[in-house]
Design a protein around this motif. Structure first.
Motif, PDB file in Angstrom:
ATOM      1  N   PRO A   1       0.843  -1.207   0.000  1.00 52.14           N
ATOM      2  CA  PRO A   1       0.000   0.000   0.000  1.00 52.14           C
ATOM      3  C   PRO A   1       0.874   1.251   0.000  1.00 52.14           C
ATOM      4  O   PRO A   1       2.015   1.224   0.472  1.00 52.14           O
ATOM      5  N   PRO A   2       0.338   2.351  -0.547  1.00 45.73           N
ATOM      6  CA  PRO A   2       1.151   3.574  -0.562  1.00 45.73           C
ATOM      7  C   PRO A   2       1.397   4.074   0.859  1.00 45.73           C
ATOM      8  O   PRO A   2       0.587   3.849   1.760  1.00 45.73           O
ATOM      9  N   ALA A   3       2.526   4.720   1.030  1.00 47.93           N
ATOM     10  CA  ALA A   3       2.858   5.262   2.351  1.00 47.93           C
ATOM     11  C   ALA A   3       1.890   6.384   2.696  1.00 47.93           C
ATOM     12  O   ALA A   3       1.475   7.157   1.834  1.00 47.93           O
ATOM     13  N   ALA A   4       1.510   6.447   3.953  1.00 51.71           N
ATOM     14  CA  ALA A   4       0.612   7.507   4.400  1.00 51.71           C
ATOM     15  C   ALA A   4       1.328   8.845   4.359  1.00 51.71           C
ATOM     16  O   ALA A   4       2.525   8.926   4.614  1.00 51.71           O
ATOM     17  N   ALA A   5       0.573   9.871   4.029  1.00 51.56           N
ATOM     18  CA  ALA A   5       1.147  11.218   4.023  1.00 51.56           C
ATOM     19  C   ALA A   5       1.491  11.609   5.455  1.00 51.56           C
ATOM     20  O   ALA A   5       0.775  11.249   6.389  1.00 51.56           O
ATOM     21  N   PRO A   6       2.582  12.319   5.633  1.00 53.55           N
ATOM     22  CA  PRO A   6       2.935  12.717   6.997  1.00 53.55           C
ATOM     23  C   PRO A   6       1.863  13.644   7.586  1.00 53.55           C
ATOM     24  O   PRO A   6       1.297  14.470   6.899  1.00 53.55           O
ATOM     25  N   THR A   7       1.591  13.437   8.841  1.00 52.87           N
ATOM     26  CA  THR A   7       0.616  14.276   9.539  1.00 52.87           C
ATOM     27  C   THR A   7       1.298  15.573   9.934  1.00 52.87           C
ATOM     28  O   THR A   7       2.399  15.557  10.486  1.00 52.87           O
ATOM     29  N   PRO A   8       0.647  16.731   9.628  1.00 57.46           N
ATOM     30  CA  PRO A   8       1.298  17.988  10.024  1.00 57.46           C
ATOM     31  C   PRO A   8       1.398  18.087  11.534  1.00 57.46           C
ATOM     32  O   PRO A   8       0.543  17.604  12.263  1.00 57.46           O
ATOM     33  N   ALA A   9       2.468  18.692  11.978  1.00 58.01           N
ATOM     34  CA  ALA A   9       2.670  18.855  13.421  1.00 58.01           C
ATOM     35  C   ALA A   9       1.577  19.754  13.988  1.00 58.01           C
ATOM     36  O   ALA A   9       1.179  20.725  13.365  1.00 58.01           O
ATOM     37  N   VAL A  10       1.093  19.396  15.151  1.00 60.31           N
ATOM     38  CA  VAL A  10       0.079  20.204  15.812  1.00 60.31           C
ATOM     39  C   VAL A  10       0.784  21.381  16.470  1.00 60.31           C
ATOM     40  O   VAL A  10       1.685  21.203  17.281  1.00 60.31           O
ATOM     41  N   GLN A  11       0.368  22.558  16.090  1.00 61.15           N
ATOM     42  CA  GLN A  11       0.986  23.763  16.639  1.00 61.15           C
ATOM     43  C   GLN A  11       0.229  24.190  17.884  1.00 61.15           C
ATOM     44  O   GLN A  11      -0.994  24.204  17.898  1.00 61.15           O
ATOM     45  N   GLN A  12       0.947  24.523  18.913  1.00 62.43           N
ATOM     46  CA  GLN A  12       0.341  24.988  20.155  1.00 62.43           C
ATOM     47  C   GLN A  12       0.133  26.498  20.083  1.00 62.43           C
ATOM     48  O   GLN A  12       0.923  27.212  19.478  1.00 62.43           O
ATOM     49  N   TYR A  13      -0.918  26.954  20.720  1.00 65.50           N
ATOM     50  CA  TYR A  13      -1.225  28.377  20.768  1.00 65.50           C
ATOM     51  C   TYR A  13      -0.188  29.101  21.620  1.00 65.50           C
ATOM     52  O   TYR A  13       0.127  28.690  22.725  1.00 65.50           O
ATOM     53  N   ASP A  14       0.344  30.169  21.082  1.00 66.40           N
ATOM     54  CA  ASP A  14       1.316  31.004  21.795  1.00 66.40           C
ATOM     55  C   ASP A  14       0.744  32.422  21.821  1.00 66.40           C
ATOM     56  O   ASP A  14       0.660  33.071  20.773  1.00 66.40           O
ATOM     57  N   PRO A  15       0.314  32.908  23.000  1.00 57.78           N
ATOM     58  CA  PRO A  15      -0.310  34.234  23.061  1.00 57.78           C
ATOM     59  C   PRO A  15       0.555  35.351  22.485  1.00 57.78           C
ATOM     60  O   PRO A  15       0.044  36.268  21.845  1.00 57.78           O
ATOM     61  N   GLY A  16       1.858  35.285  22.686  1.00 55.32           N
ATOM     62  CA  GLY A  16       2.736  36.317  22.157  1.00 55.32           C
ATOM     63  C   GLY A  16       2.780  36.322  20.644  1.00 55.32           C
ATOM     64  O   GLY A  16       2.764  37.370  20.007  1.00 55.32           O
ATOM     65  N   ARG A  17       2.801  35.149  20.053  1.00 48.51           N
ATOM     66  CA  ARG A  17       2.894  35.021  18.601  1.00 48.51           C
ATOM     67  C   ARG A  17       1.525  35.065  17.947  1.00 48.51           C
ATOM     68  O   ARG A  17       1.327  35.733  16.934  1.00 48.51           O
ATOM     69  N   ASP A  18       0.543  34.374  18.530  1.00 52.26           N
ATOM     70  CA  ASP A  18      -0.747  34.183  17.884  1.00 52.26           C
ATOM     71  C   ASP A  18      -1.854  35.104  18.386  1.00 52.26           C
ATOM     72  O   ASP A  18      -2.867  35.280  17.715  1.00 52.26           O
ATOM     73  N   GLY A  19      -1.669  35.670  19.570  1.00 54.08           N
ATOM     74  CA  GLY A  19      -2.718  36.472  20.191  1.00 54.08           C
ATOM     75  C   GLY A  19      -3.213  37.657  19.383  1.00 54.08           C
ATOM     76  O   GLY A  19      -4.419  37.875  19.279  1.00 54.08           O
ATOM     77  N   PRO A  20      -2.312  38.458  18.775  1.00 54.01           N
ATOM     78  CA  PRO A  20      -2.784  39.644  18.052  1.00 54.01           C
ATOM     79  C   PRO A  20      -3.740  39.332  16.895  1.00 54.01           C
ATOM     80  O   PRO A  20      -4.632  40.113  16.613  1.00 54.01           O
ATOM     81  N   GLY A  21      -3.582  38.202  16.238  1.00 50.27           N
ATOM     82  CA  GLY A  21      -4.454  37.869  15.110  1.00 50.27           C
ATOM     83  C   GLY A  21      -5.594  36.934  15.466  1.00 50.27           C
ATOM     84  O   GLY A  21      -6.365  36.542  14.604  1.00 50.27           O
ATOM     85  N   ALA A  22      -5.710  36.579  16.734  1.00 46.45           N
ATOM     86  CA  ALA A  22      -6.728  35.618  17.152  1.00 46.45           C
ATOM     87  C   ALA A  22      -8.119  36.236  17.148  1.00 46.45           C
ATOM     88  O   ALA A  22      -8.288  37.438  17.327  1.00 46.45           O
ATOM     89  N   VAL A  23      -9.115  35.391  16.933  1.00 47.29           N
ATOM     90  CA  VAL A  23     -10.514  35.803  17.004  1.00 47.29           C
ATOM     91  C   VAL A  23     -10.982  35.537  18.427  1.00 47.29           C
ATOM     92  O   VAL A  23     -10.967  34.402  18.890  1.00 47.29           O
ATOM     93  N   ARG A  24     -11.365  36.580  19.112  1.00 47.51           N
ATOM     94  CA  ARG A  24     -11.856  36.433  20.480  1.00 47.51           C
ATOM     95  C   ARG A  24     -13.368  36.334  20.454  1.00 47.51           C
ATOM     96  O   ARG A  24     -14.042  37.219  19.924  1.00 47.51           O
ATOM     97  N   VAL A  25     -13.879  35.266  21.011  1.00 47.55           N
ATOM     98  CA  VAL A  25     -15.317  35.024  21.015  1.00 47.55           C
ATOM     99  C   VAL A  25     -15.905  35.643  22.274  1.00 47.55           C
ATOM    100  O   VAL A  25     -15.533  35.278  23.388  1.00 47.55           O
ATOM    101  N   VAL A  26     -16.822  36.579  22.069  1.00 49.42           N
ATOM    102  CA  VAL A  26     -17.474  37.260  23.185  1.00 49.42           C
ATOM    103  C   VAL A  26     -18.975  37.114  22.998  1.00 49.42           C
ATOM    104  O   VAL A  26     -19.516  37.555  21.980  1.00 49.42           O
TER     105      VAL A  26
END
Length: 126
Positions: A6-31
């Motif tokens: 069988p064909p090899a499975a495609a690699p699973t992308p790494a799960v990225q963890q949320y980083d408030p410093g890096r990701d916070g400014p563009g995050a959607v805040r649900v209110v």
């Protein structure tokens, strides 16, 4: 002869963890909407769309586009004006509620960790 392997499975992308410093400014805040009646209305529409599909959402959006009552403005494809914080907050809350409902979250309890709806998409913070 033996069947090919069988064909090899495609690699699973790494799960990225949320980083408030890096990701916070563009995050959607649900209110949640401050008005309880409006919140129940948005919750109800989101529940039906999550349960019955986007064709319900499309029909409601068409009705809003033709009548222009503003009650369902959060469904329209055009983003709300940047100066209309209430409309933007309702749109974000509604989108999150549809997603959360389709993932099995209930009306009184839901996942609170930041998440992405799509790989590489914006972070959402409930």
């Amino acid at each position: 002869p033996a069947p090919p392997p069988p064909p090899a499975a495609a690699p699973t992308p790494a799960v990225q963890q949320y980083d408030p410093g890096r990701d916070g400014p563009g995050a959607v805040r649900v209110v949640p909407p401050p008005n309880p009646r409006r919140r129940r209305f948005l919750d109800r529409v989101a529940h039906y769309v999550a349960r019955d599909g986007t064709h319900i959402e499309s029909r409601l959006a068409e009705r809003e586009a033709s009548r222009g009552t503003g009650e369902l403005a959060f469904l329209l494809p055009a983003p709300p004006p940047a100066d209309d914080a209430t409309a933007a907050a309702e749109r974000a809350y509604y989108r999150w509620k549809v997603y959360a409902s389709s993932q099995g979250d209930g009306a009184a309890a839901w996942h609170e960790a930041p998440f992405r709806m799509f790989v590489g998409g914006r972070w959402w913070i409930p």
